[in-house]
Write a protein that holds these residues in place. Structure first.
Motif, PDB file in Angstrom:
ATOM      1  N   LEU A 156      50.889  24.521  39.030  1.00  0.00           N
ATOM      2  CA  LEU A 156      51.382  24.056  37.731  1.00  0.00           C
ATOM      3  C   LEU A 156      52.825  24.485  37.496  1.00  0.00           C
ATOM      4  O   LEU A 156      53.258  25.545  37.964  1.00  0.00           O
ATOM      5  CB  LEU A 156      50.523  24.618  36.597  1.00  0.00           C
ATOM      6  N   GLY A 157      53.519  23.655  36.720  1.00  0.00           N
ATOM      7  CA  GLY A 157      54.927  23.963  36.427  1.00  0.00           C
ATOM      8  C   GLY A 157      55.812  23.385  37.523  1.00  0.00           C
ATOM      9  O   GLY A 157      55.360  23.187  38.656  1.00  0.00           O
ATOM     10  N   ARG A 158      57.073  23.168  37.191  1.00  0.00           N
ATOM     11  CA  ARG A 158      57.967  22.532  38.175  1.00  0.00           C
ATOM     12  C   ARG A 158      58.060  23.330  39.470  1.00  0.00           C
ATOM     13  O   ARG A 158      58.111  22.772  40.557  1.00  0.00           O
ATOM     14  CB  ARG A 158      59.378  22.375  37.562  1.00  0.00           C
ATOM     15  N   THR A 159      58.045  24.669  39.353  1.00  0.00           N
ATOM     16  CA  THR A 159      58.207  25.487  40.562  1.00  0.00           C
ATOM     17  C   THR A 159      56.921  26.231  40.934  1.00  0.00           C
ATOM     18  O   THR A 159      56.955  27.173  41.710  1.00  0.00           O
ATOM     19  CB  THR A 159      59.359  26.501  40.377  1.00  0.00           C
ATOM     20  N   GLY A 160      55.808  25.830  40.328  1.00  0.00           N
ATOM     21  CA  GLY A 160      54.516  26.423  40.691  1.00  0.00           C
ATOM     22  C   GLY A 160      54.270  27.794  40.090  1.00  0.00           C
ATOM     23  O   GLY A 160      53.415  28.538  40.571  1.00  0.00           O
ATOM     24  N   ARG A 161      55.012  28.121  39.029  1.00  0.00           N
ATOM     25  CA  ARG A 161      54.839  29.462  38.442  1.00  0.00           C
ATOM     26  C   ARG A 161      53.640  29.554  37.517  1.00  0.00           C
ATOM     27  O   ARG A 161      53.276  30.620  37.058  1.00  0.00           O
ATOM     28  CB  ARG A 161      56.121  29.901  37.740  1.00  0.00           C
ATOM     29  N   GLY A 162      53.035  28.419  37.201  1.00  0.00           N
ATOM     30  CA  GLY A 162      51.776  28.484  36.461  1.00  0.00           C
ATOM     31  C   GLY A 162      51.812  27.854  35.088  1.00  0.00           C
ATOM     32  O   GLY A 162      52.699  27.054  34.750  1.00  0.00           O
ATOM     33  N   LEU A 163      50.827  28.244  34.281  1.00  0.00           N
ATOM     34  CA  LEU A 163      50.555  27.574  33.011  1.00  0.00           C
ATOM     35  C   LEU A 163      51.704  27.699  32.005  1.00  0.00           C
ATOM     36  O   LEU A 163      52.016  26.741  31.297  1.00  0.00           O
ATOM     37  CB  LEU A 163      49.264  28.169  32.421  1.00  0.00           C
ATOM     38  N   VAL A 214      55.501  21.670  45.694  1.00  0.00           N
ATOM     39  CA  VAL A 214      54.662  21.602  44.483  1.00  0.00           C
ATOM     40  C   VAL A 214      54.712  20.172  43.936  1.00  0.00           C
ATOM     41  O   VAL A 214      53.691  19.607  43.533  1.00  0.00           O
ATOM     42  CB  VAL A 214      55.159  22.614  43.422  1.00  0.00           C
ATOM     43  N   GLN A 215      55.896  19.589  43.970  1.00  0.00           N
ATOM     44  CA  GLN A 215      56.077  18.214  43.475  1.00  0.00           C
ATOM     45  C   GLN A 215      55.296  17.222  44.338  1.00  0.00           C
ATOM     46  O   GLN A 215      54.680  16.284  43.835  1.00  0.00           O
ATOM     47  CB  GLN A 215      57.579  17.888  43.472  1.00  0.00           C
ATOM     48  N   GLY A 222      37.683   1.335  40.281  1.00  0.00           N
ATOM     49  CA  GLY A 222      36.726   1.305  39.176  1.00  0.00           C
ATOM     50  C   GLY A 222      36.072   2.648  38.864  1.00  0.00           C
ATOM     51  O   GLY A 222      35.139   2.714  38.070  1.00  0.00           O
ATOM     52  N   LEU A 223      36.547   3.737  39.482  1.00  0.00           N
ATOM     53  CA  LEU A 223      35.929   5.048  39.196  1.00  0.00           C
ATOM     54  C   LEU A 223      36.603   5.696  37.988  1.00  0.00           C
ATOM     55  O   LEU A 223      37.805   5.553  37.785  1.00  0.00           O
ATOM     56  CB  LEU A 223      36.068   5.970  40.399  1.00  0.00           C
ATOM     57  N   GLN A 224      35.771   6.433  37.241  1.00  0.00           N
ATOM     58  CA  GLN A 224      36.328   7.142  36.083  1.00  0.00           C
ATOM     59  C   GLN A 224      36.716   8.549  36.497  1.00  0.00           C
ATOM     60  O   GLN A 224      35.848   9.329  36.893  1.00  0.00           O
ATOM     61  CB  GLN A 224      35.280   7.237  34.991  1.00  0.00           C
ATOM     62  N   VAL A 225      37.984   8.840  36.425  1.00  0.00           N
ATOM     63  CA  VAL A 225      38.407  10.229  36.699  1.00  0.00           C
ATOM     64  C   VAL A 225      39.275  10.699  35.535  1.00  0.00           C
ATOM     65  O   VAL A 225      40.048   9.906  34.975  1.00  0.00           O
ATOM     66  CB  VAL A 225      39.194  10.379  38.024  1.00  0.00           C
ATOM     67  N   PRO A 226      39.142  11.970  35.174  1.00  0.00           N
ATOM     68  CA  PRO A 226      39.918  12.449  34.034  1.00  0.00           C
ATOM     69  C   PRO A 226      41.405  12.509  34.367  1.00  0.00           C
ATOM     70  O   PRO A 226      41.793  12.551  35.539  1.00  0.00           O
ATOM     71  CB  PRO A 226      39.363  13.856  33.801  1.00  0.00           C
ATOM     72  N   GLN A 227      42.220  12.511  33.329  1.00  0.00           N
ATOM     73  CA  GLN A 227      43.654  12.736  33.489  1.00  0.00           C
ATOM     74  C   GLN A 227      43.824  14.187  33.927  1.00  0.00           C
ATOM     75  O   GLN A 227      43.429  15.083  33.196  1.00  0.00           O
ATOM     76  CB  GLN A 227      44.309  12.532  32.106  1.00  0.00           C
ATOM     77  N   THR A 228      44.304  14.436  35.106  1.00  0.00           N
ATOM     78  CA  THR A 228      44.402  15.839  35.531  1.00  0.00           C
ATOM     79  C   THR A 228      45.826  16.205  35.930  1.00  0.00           C
ATOM     80  O   THR A 228      46.537  15.392  36.523  1.00  0.00           O
ATOM     81  CB  THR A 228      43.429  16.157  36.683  1.00  0.00           C
ATOM     82  N   GLU A 229      46.211  17.415  35.575  1.00  0.00           N
ATOM     83  CA  GLU A 229      47.535  17.883  35.979  1.00  0.00           C
ATOM     84  C   GLU A 229      47.430  18.968  37.041  1.00  0.00           C
ATOM     85  O   GLU A 229      48.423  19.449  37.573  1.00  0.00           O
ATOM     86  CB  GLU A 229      48.284  18.416  34.756  1.00  0.00           C
ATOM     87  N   SER A 230      46.171  19.342  37.347  1.00  0.00           N
ATOM     88  CA  SER A 230      45.969  20.318  38.415  1.00  0.00           C
ATOM     89  C   SER A 230      45.706  19.545  39.704  1.00  0.00           C
ATOM     90  O   SER A 230      45.899  18.332  39.754  1.00  0.00           O
ATOM     91  CB  SER A 230      44.756  21.192  38.069  1.00  0.00           C
ATOM     92  N   ALA A 231      45.248  20.242  40.745  1.00  0.00           N
ATOM     93  CA  ALA A 231      44.960  19.560  42.013  1.00  0.00           C
ATOM     94  C   ALA A 231      43.461  19.363  42.205  1.00  0.00           C
ATOM     95  O   ALA A 231      43.005  19.085  43.312  1.00  0.00           O
ATOM     96  CB  ALA A 231      45.554  20.371  43.159  1.00  0.00           C
ATOM     97  N   ILE A 232      42.696  19.536  41.126  1.00  0.00           N
ATOM     98  CA  ILE A 232      41.234  19.425  41.199  1.00  0.00           C
ATOM     99  C   ILE A 232      40.801  18.148  40.476  1.00  0.00           C
ATOM    100  O   ILE A 232      41.132  17.963  39.302  1.00  0.00           O
ATOM    101  CB  ILE A 232      40.570  20.656  40.542  1.00  0.00           C
ATOM    102  N   ILE A 233      40.052  17.316  41.177  1.00  0.00           N
ATOM    103  CA  ILE A 233      39.635  16.040  40.580  1.00  0.00           C
ATOM    104  C   ILE A 233      38.113  15.935  40.658  1.00  0.00           C
ATOM    105  O   ILE A 233      37.551  15.734  41.740  1.00  0.00           O
ATOM    106  CB  ILE A 233      40.290  14.860  41.340  1.00  0.00           C
TER     107      ILE A 233
END
Ligand SMILES: Cc1ncc(COP(=O)(O)O)c(C=O)c1O
Length: 414
Positions: A240-247, A319-320, A337-348
């Motif tokens: 997460l974050g532009r440089t991967g520093r987190g939340l 990271v980008q 056609g699959l429902q997936v949440p809007q995610t900003e992490s790398a977990i789907i």
């Protein structure tokens, strides 16, 4: 061995797990962690790794770890507070603090130990902990070990969290009033008074859902109610974050009081850490039992974690690349056609529901050369079984497009 007595302890649990499709077995992978692995001799796209930046596989980082083994040997030989503390441990902690923008940091042997050791050191039985219902097992175990009174709030529900804090405060006031009445009856009114101490604790990225904690709102609540805030950035560091520093970088906001992380996922080494104020870190060095009563991580592991973190620092484009892959893959799944949440992490997460069905789908996909594990109870709630896809920065768009198509096909047939 007395098999009958062992049966008393183990047989029912194993039979129940078999009956309700939650029995676990190890998967044998005969190649190193990378975006493709070999399973039973077959090349398989790995959509299941926490090595989000695929650093376990970078030649210069592998070489750096090999060099560190030659310099520092294979083990540390002692606990950090006895003889185990070597230069790489100190350098690692210094760099973690810098990377996280904190005064200081402390390394643990695993992220699990960081959570357990931090919560149980900070809190004891007169304290109150407010824990998101989807928090990781290591947070839950830390809370149990602390013996503090725990209020579990609804997932990411900030109104429920505030209600829980108010309830806890009312409970505390009532208890204090009756305790001081008892003491004053005994002519001892001044003793026994202690302040209300509360700790909010949450995953930064929820490990089975991939969604994020609302850090700005958590910070506001923690301040308003005078409680401490701890976040676990196991799946946020390097992601997460532009440089991967987190939340905090993601939201461009202040940091939590206590930031826990792991060195085993995007950092692709082993270990955990806590970053925060100097006072917090000194406290943990003195009081955290999972830091004190264990042999230090091998210095070569500390050196590898340091080198890998420095690599992340120098390569924000990686990271980008991961973020770009997540967007591409989610779009591809939706196109089918699959429902997936809007995610900003790398977990789907791809929610299936039924445990047996999730297992069947995962097995079929593995036979087709795509590994996405079925996550079942007790890791997630009963009836909430899912495929948990996690991506790497090095997956190609072609293989992600193909995997999305295969997932949709298998789902439609199962
Ligand atoms: C949210 C979370 N916290 C902590 C941990 C533990 O980290 P480690 O694997 O370094 O023990 C994990 C996963 O393992 C996790 O998903």
């Amino acid at each position: 061995m007395n098999e009958q007595i062992l049966d008393f302890f183990t047989k029912d649990a194993l039979e129940a797990a078999r009956a309700n499709n939650t029995y676990r077995t190890l998967r044998h992978i005969s190649s190193p962690e990378a975006s493709h692995v070999t399973i039973a001799g077959k090349d398989t796209v790995l959509l299941a790794s926490n090595s989000y930046l695929d650093l376990a596989n970078v030649s210069e980082l592998k070489q750096a770890m090999a060099d560190a083994v030659l310099e520092w040997g294979t083990g540390s030989g002692g606990a950090r507070l006895t003889t185990g503390n070597k230069t790489p441990h100190d350098e690692l902690e210094e760099f973690i603090a810098k990377f996280k923008g904190e005064e200081a940091a402390i390394a643990f042997n695993t992220g699990y130990m960081a959570n357990v050791g931090t919560i149980s050191a900070l809190c004891s039985k007169n304290d109150f902990i407010f824990s998101d219902e989807l928090n990781h097992a290591s947070i839950i175990d830390g809370i149990r070990l602390s013996r503090a009174k725990c209020f579990v709030y609804k997932h990411n529900d900030m109104a429920d969290l505030e209600r829980a804090i108010e309830t806890a405060k009312a409970e505390f006031l009532a208890q204090s009033a009756s305790a001081s009445a008892a003491l004053s009856d005994a002519g001892n009114a001044k003793q026994g008074a202690h302040p209300f101490r509360g700790l909010i604790v949450t995953d930064a990225v929820f490990s089975m859902d991939g969604d994020l904690a609302n850090l700005p709102e958590l910070l506001r609540i923690a301040k308003a109610h005078g409680v401490l805030l701890m976040i676990d950035e196991a799946h946020a560091t390097g992601v997460l974050g532009r440089t991967g520093r987190g939340l905090a970088e993601h939201y461009n906001c202040e940091h939590a009081d206590v930031t826990v992380g792991t060195l085993s996922k995007a950092v692709a080494a082993e270990g955990g850490f806590v970053a925060g104020s100097k006072q917090l870190i000194e406290f943990l060095k003195n009081k955290s039992r999972s830091f004190i009563f264990t042999t230090a991580m091998a210095p070569a592991v500390a050196a590898a974690a340091l080198r890998n973190l420095q690599f992340i620092d120098a390569h924000p484009e990686r990271v980008q690349q991961l973020r770009d892959n997540v967007k591409f893959f989610c779009d591809a799944l939706r196109l089918h056609g699959l429902q997936v949440p809007q995610t900003e992490s790398a977990i789907i997460p791809i929610i299936i529901g039924d445990e047996a069905k999730a297992l069947r789908i995962s097995e079929t996909l593995q036979n087709e050369g795509v590994l996405i594990p079925a996550i079942r109870y007790p890791t997630v709630a009963k009836g909430q079984a899912r495929l948990r896809a996690s991506l790497m920065a090095t997956h190609t768009h072609e293989e992600l497009a193909l995997a999305a198509k295969e997932i949709a096909e298998v789902l439609s047939k199962t």
